[in-house]
Design a protein around this motif. Sequence first.
Motif, PDB file in Angstrom:
ATOM      1  N   PRO A 190       0.610  -1.431  -0.354  1.00 41.66           N
ATOM      2  CA  PRO A 190       0.015  -0.025   0.143  1.00 41.66           C
ATOM      3  C   PRO A 190       0.665   1.120  -0.144  1.00 41.66           C
ATOM      4  O   PRO A 190       0.453   2.179  -0.778  1.00 41.66           O
ATOM      5  N   ASP A 191       1.836   1.206   0.690  1.00 37.11           N
ATOM      6  CA  ASP A 191       2.554   2.538   0.716  1.00 37.11           C
ATOM      7  C   ASP A 191       3.781   2.676  -0.711  1.00 37.11           C
ATOM      8  O   ASP A 191       4.181   3.892  -0.667  1.00 37.11           O
ATOM      9  N   LYS A 192       3.452   1.815  -1.512  1.00 37.46           N
ATOM     10  CA  LYS A 192       5.057   2.677  -2.662  1.00 37.46           C
ATOM     11  C   LYS A 192       3.952   1.645  -4.054  1.00 37.46           C
ATOM     12  O   LYS A 192       4.451   2.320  -4.775  1.00 37.46           O
ATOM     13  N   ASP A 193       2.808   1.205  -3.452  1.00 37.76           N
ATOM     14  CA  ASP A 193       2.611   1.342  -5.259  1.00 37.76           C
ATOM     15  C   ASP A 193       1.515   1.969  -5.598  1.00 37.76           C
ATOM     16  O   ASP A 193       0.546   2.398  -4.724  1.00 37.76           O
ATOM     17  N   VAL A 194       1.541   2.409  -6.671  1.00 39.10           N
ATOM     18  CA  VAL A 194       0.539   3.310  -7.442  1.00 39.10           C
ATOM     19  C   VAL A 194       0.033   3.337  -8.453  1.00 39.10           C
ATOM     20  O   VAL A 194       0.598   2.385  -9.452  1.00 39.10           O
ATOM     21  N   LEU A 195      -1.374   2.379  -8.669  1.00 40.62           N
ATOM     22  CA  LEU A 195      -1.803   2.066  -9.908  1.00 40.62           C
ATOM     23  C   LEU A 195      -1.818   2.834 -11.286  1.00 40.62           C
ATOM     24  O   LEU A 195      -1.360   4.244 -11.063  1.00 40.62           O
ATOM     25  N   GLN A 196      -2.470   2.243 -12.036  1.00 35.88           N
ATOM     26  CA  GLN A 196      -2.298   3.398 -13.402  1.00 35.88           C
ATOM     27  C   GLN A 196      -3.328   3.063 -14.270  1.00 35.88           C
ATOM     28  O   GLN A 196      -4.186   2.008 -14.192  1.00 35.88           O
ATOM     29  N   VAL A 197      -4.224   3.619 -14.927  1.00 35.87           N
ATOM     30  CA  VAL A 197      -4.970   3.798 -15.724  1.00 35.87           C
ATOM     31  C   VAL A 197      -4.894   4.475 -17.047  1.00 35.87           C
ATOM     32  O   VAL A 197      -4.008   5.178 -17.170  1.00 35.87           O
ATOM     33  N   VAL A 198      -5.409   3.220 -18.421  1.00 42.58           N
ATOM     34  CA  VAL A 198      -4.549   3.204 -19.745  1.00 42.58           C
ATOM     35  C   VAL A 198      -6.606   3.617 -20.455  1.00 42.58           C
ATOM     36  O   VAL A 198      -7.313   3.305 -19.403  1.00 42.58           O
ATOM     37  N   VAL A 217     -21.883  26.690 -31.636  1.00 42.52           N
ATOM     38  CA  VAL A 217     -22.557  24.868 -31.306  1.00 42.52           C
ATOM     39  C   VAL A 217     -21.864  25.291 -30.102  1.00 42.52           C
ATOM     40  O   VAL A 217     -20.362  24.704 -30.514  1.00 42.52           O
ATOM     41  N   PRO A 218     -22.776  24.631 -29.388  1.00 47.20           N
ATOM     42  CA  PRO A 218     -22.081  23.509 -27.952  1.00 47.20           C
ATOM     43  C   PRO A 218     -21.136  22.912 -28.467  1.00 47.20           C
ATOM     44  O   PRO A 218     -21.800  21.720 -29.049  1.00 47.20           O
ATOM     45  N   ARG A 219     -20.310  22.862 -27.545  1.00 45.41           N
ATOM     46  CA  ARG A 219     -19.050  21.492 -27.532  1.00 45.41           C
ATOM     47  C   ARG A 219     -19.538  20.757 -26.508  1.00 45.41           C
ATOM     48  O   ARG A 219     -20.126  20.985 -25.428  1.00 45.41           O
ATOM     49  N   VAL A 220     -19.654  18.703 -26.351  1.00 43.87           N
ATOM     50  CA  VAL A 220     -19.878  18.501 -24.934  1.00 43.87           C
ATOM     51  C   VAL A 220     -18.352  17.170 -25.498  1.00 43.87           C
ATOM     52  O   VAL A 220     -18.419  17.056 -26.778  1.00 43.87           O
ATOM     53  N   ASN A 221     -18.177  16.842 -24.312  1.00 45.70           N
ATOM     54  CA  ASN A 221     -17.642  15.835 -24.007  1.00 45.70           C
ATOM     55  C   ASN A 221     -17.684  14.718 -23.462  1.00 45.70           C
ATOM     56  O   ASN A 221     -18.687  14.985 -22.376  1.00 45.70           O
ATOM     57  N   LEU A 222     -17.254  13.456 -24.094  1.00 43.88           N
ATOM     58  CA  LEU A 222     -17.680  12.444 -23.115  1.00 43.88           C
ATOM     59  C   LEU A 222     -16.517  11.460 -23.081  1.00 43.88           C
ATOM     60  O   LEU A 222     -15.833  11.051 -23.125  1.00 43.88           O
ATOM     61  N   LEU A 223     -17.592  11.238 -21.701  1.00 47.87           N
ATOM     62  CA  LEU A 223     -16.155   9.657 -21.040  1.00 47.87           C
ATOM     63  C   LEU A 223     -17.181   8.398 -20.467  1.00 47.87           C
ATOM     64  O   LEU A 223     -18.486   8.595 -20.278  1.00 47.87           O
ATOM     65  N   PHE A 224     -16.263   7.846 -20.980  1.00 52.09           N
ATOM     66  CA  PHE A 224     -17.348   6.618 -21.430  1.00 52.09           C
ATOM     67  C   PHE A 224     -16.494   5.456 -20.199  1.00 52.09           C
ATOM     68  O   PHE A 224     -15.345   5.068 -20.227  1.00 52.09           O
ATOM     69  N   LEU A 225     -17.594   4.897 -19.334  1.00 46.92           N
ATOM     70  CA  LEU A 225     -17.643   3.580 -18.276  1.00 46.92           C
ATOM     71  C   LEU A 225     -18.244   2.707 -18.396  1.00 46.92           C
ATOM     72  O   LEU A 225     -19.118   2.369 -18.299  1.00 46.92           O
ATOM     73  N   HIS A 226     -16.778   1.245 -18.388  1.00 48.86           N
ATOM     74  CA  HIS A 226     -17.398  -0.012 -18.739  1.00 48.86           C
ATOM     75  C   HIS A 226     -17.994  -0.628 -17.133  1.00 48.86           C
ATOM     76  O   HIS A 226     -17.600  -0.658 -16.901  1.00 48.86           O
ATOM     77  N   GLY A 227     -18.484  -2.109 -17.820  1.00 44.25           N
ATOM     78  CA  GLY A 227     -19.535  -2.604 -16.510  1.00 44.25           C
ATOM     79  C   GLY A 227     -18.093  -3.878 -16.162  1.00 44.25           C
ATOM     80  O   GLY A 227     -16.784  -3.533 -16.705  1.00 44.25           O
ATOM     81  N   SER A 228     -18.602  -3.648 -15.458  1.00 41.74           N
ATOM     82  CA  SER A 228     -17.450  -5.439 -14.597  1.00 41.74           C
ATOM     83  C   SER A 228     -17.108  -6.435 -15.688  1.00 41.74           C
ATOM     84  O   SER A 228     -18.535  -6.926 -16.160  1.00 41.74           O
ATOM     85  N   GLY A 229     -16.235  -7.235 -15.742  1.00 40.03           N
ATOM     86  CA  GLY A 229     -16.096  -8.250 -16.653  1.00 40.03           C
ATOM     87  C   GLY A 229     -15.880  -7.384 -18.663  1.00 40.03           C
ATOM     88  O   GLY A 229     -15.115  -8.486 -19.000  1.00 40.03           O
ATOM     89  N   MET A 230     -15.468  -6.222 -18.153  1.00 36.19           N
ATOM     90  CA  MET A 230     -15.602  -5.411 -19.508  1.00 36.19           C
ATOM     91  C   MET A 230     -14.219  -4.804 -19.792  1.00 36.19           C
ATOM     92  O   MET A 230     -13.602  -4.941 -18.788  1.00 36.19           O
ATOM     93  N   SER A 231     -14.260  -3.998 -20.533  1.00 33.84           N
ATOM     94  CA  SER A 231     -12.798  -2.892 -21.138  1.00 33.84           C
ATOM     95  C   SER A 231     -13.953  -2.084 -21.767  1.00 33.84           C
ATOM     96  O   SER A 231     -14.504  -1.737 -22.661  1.00 33.84           O
ATOM     97  N   ARG A 232     -12.990  -0.711 -21.592  1.00 35.74           N
ATOM     98  CA  ARG A 232     -13.082  -0.057 -22.585  1.00 35.74           C
ATOM     99  C   ARG A 232     -13.030   0.146 -24.197  1.00 35.74           C
ATOM    100  O   ARG A 232     -13.876   1.062 -24.924  1.00 35.74           O
ATOM    101  N   LEU A 263     -12.251   7.161 -23.404  1.00 36.14           N
ATOM    102  CA  LEU A 263     -12.819   5.474 -22.906  1.00 36.14           C
ATOM    103  C   LEU A 263     -11.874   4.937 -22.037  1.00 36.14           C
ATOM    104  O   LEU A 263     -10.543   5.458 -22.260  1.00 36.14           O
ATOM    105  N   MET A 264     -11.565   4.579 -20.929  1.00 35.92           N
ATOM    106  CA  MET A 264     -10.802   3.975 -20.074  1.00 35.92           C
ATOM    107  C   MET A 264     -10.717   3.029 -19.801  1.00 35.92           C
ATOM    108  O   MET A 264     -12.252   2.684 -19.078  1.00 35.92           O
ATOM    109  N   ASP A 265      -9.813   1.854 -19.321  1.00 35.17           N
ATOM    110  CA  ASP A 265     -10.441   0.645 -19.246  1.00 35.17           C
ATOM    111  C   ASP A 265      -9.583   0.901 -16.922  1.00 35.17           C
ATOM    112  O   ASP A 265      -8.706   1.970 -16.421  1.00 35.17           O
TER     113      ASP A 265
END
Length: 378
Positions: free
Chosen positions: A31-39, A54-69, A93-95
Amino acid sequence: MEKLINSKYKRESKIINAAHPRTFRDSTLVPDKDVLQVVYDVYSLIEADSSPSVPRVNLLFLHGSGMSRCIWEYYVAHLADCRLNWRIGKIVLMDQVTHGDSAVLNADKLGVNYDWVDGARDACKVAQNEFLDGVPAYNVVIGHSMGGFQALSCGILVPNLFQLILPIEPVALMYNAKGSNNEYTTIPKKFFKALSGKTKDHFNSESEYITFMRKGSFFPRVHSEILSRIIDFERIYLPGGEIKTKMEQRQNLLCYLTLFPGAKWLLGSLKFMKAPVVSIEGGISKWCPKENQETLKRLIPNYTRDKIPDGDHLLNIEMPDETLARILCHISRFIASQPPKDSTMDLNMDQRRGRFANEYALYCDLRVQDRPLELSKF
């Protein structure tokens, strides 16, 4: 799908440190050392509409368990051809840290606790890194199942980061083993065994892998293009012709064992939600109890339910065209309801001081009153 995406988008894959420290120390092995990473992947249109009207829209998609981006790539591919009253800014899209390419990077660091709220903290960090770039835009988070839980959590963790939240079959209030106190998730052995049979991660051959993914996993009814992409994305070849998936089975199973206590925090915090929430539900889904959606509707101040009659729990990957149409409809309605954005990009020093003075006077008029004190009521 890949050819279509490449013809319309610039794509950049990025790696960012996950939120640290994690909520629970056993989320990592040291715990005091490990820093996880996100792709995660960032998509932007090659031929982008830059009109400020024209309004600009950013989209973030989050997957469910057992899936991926990769499950959202179908959406990215078909978004570009839609006629909208808004323009696409960034699509991200993030994992999650235990899934997809993030899982590969974190394989020797992951512990036994995957707090779902930590996944939302990671999502907020990614969104802050990508969306707060000084370009005016509306930010929308879309998440399925566990990702729906995390989309809701984003609205609590950073209240003004997202202006619209679109959970799909969100999981929050769920069944727990009879007699447990909900301090943590407890499931029956029979259910755990059934989940284990649907989440294999090692295969002796290509044919065994393909057969399982198409017939033995949770994905038999998934849209053919999305399923093919899942199969290609998850596959890692081992010496001797064996295959493993990017996500380890034990980490997959841990997703089903770690809803509580995070869900208690979320359910207790939903009354503070500022952003409007539109929940897209499957009309024939039985994964979540009916009390789940009823509780969310009761607790969230601005909550709308939208039901796809023939949709099941995995409707986002089994019925992607219908689901995407609903997503676009709700974003477009939201945009149409918004007043024009302030076109002032910046203020000079005198304007800043004048604005503060005016707003300070209004604030004091509202909050300074000639009344005696009494103990606050909650």
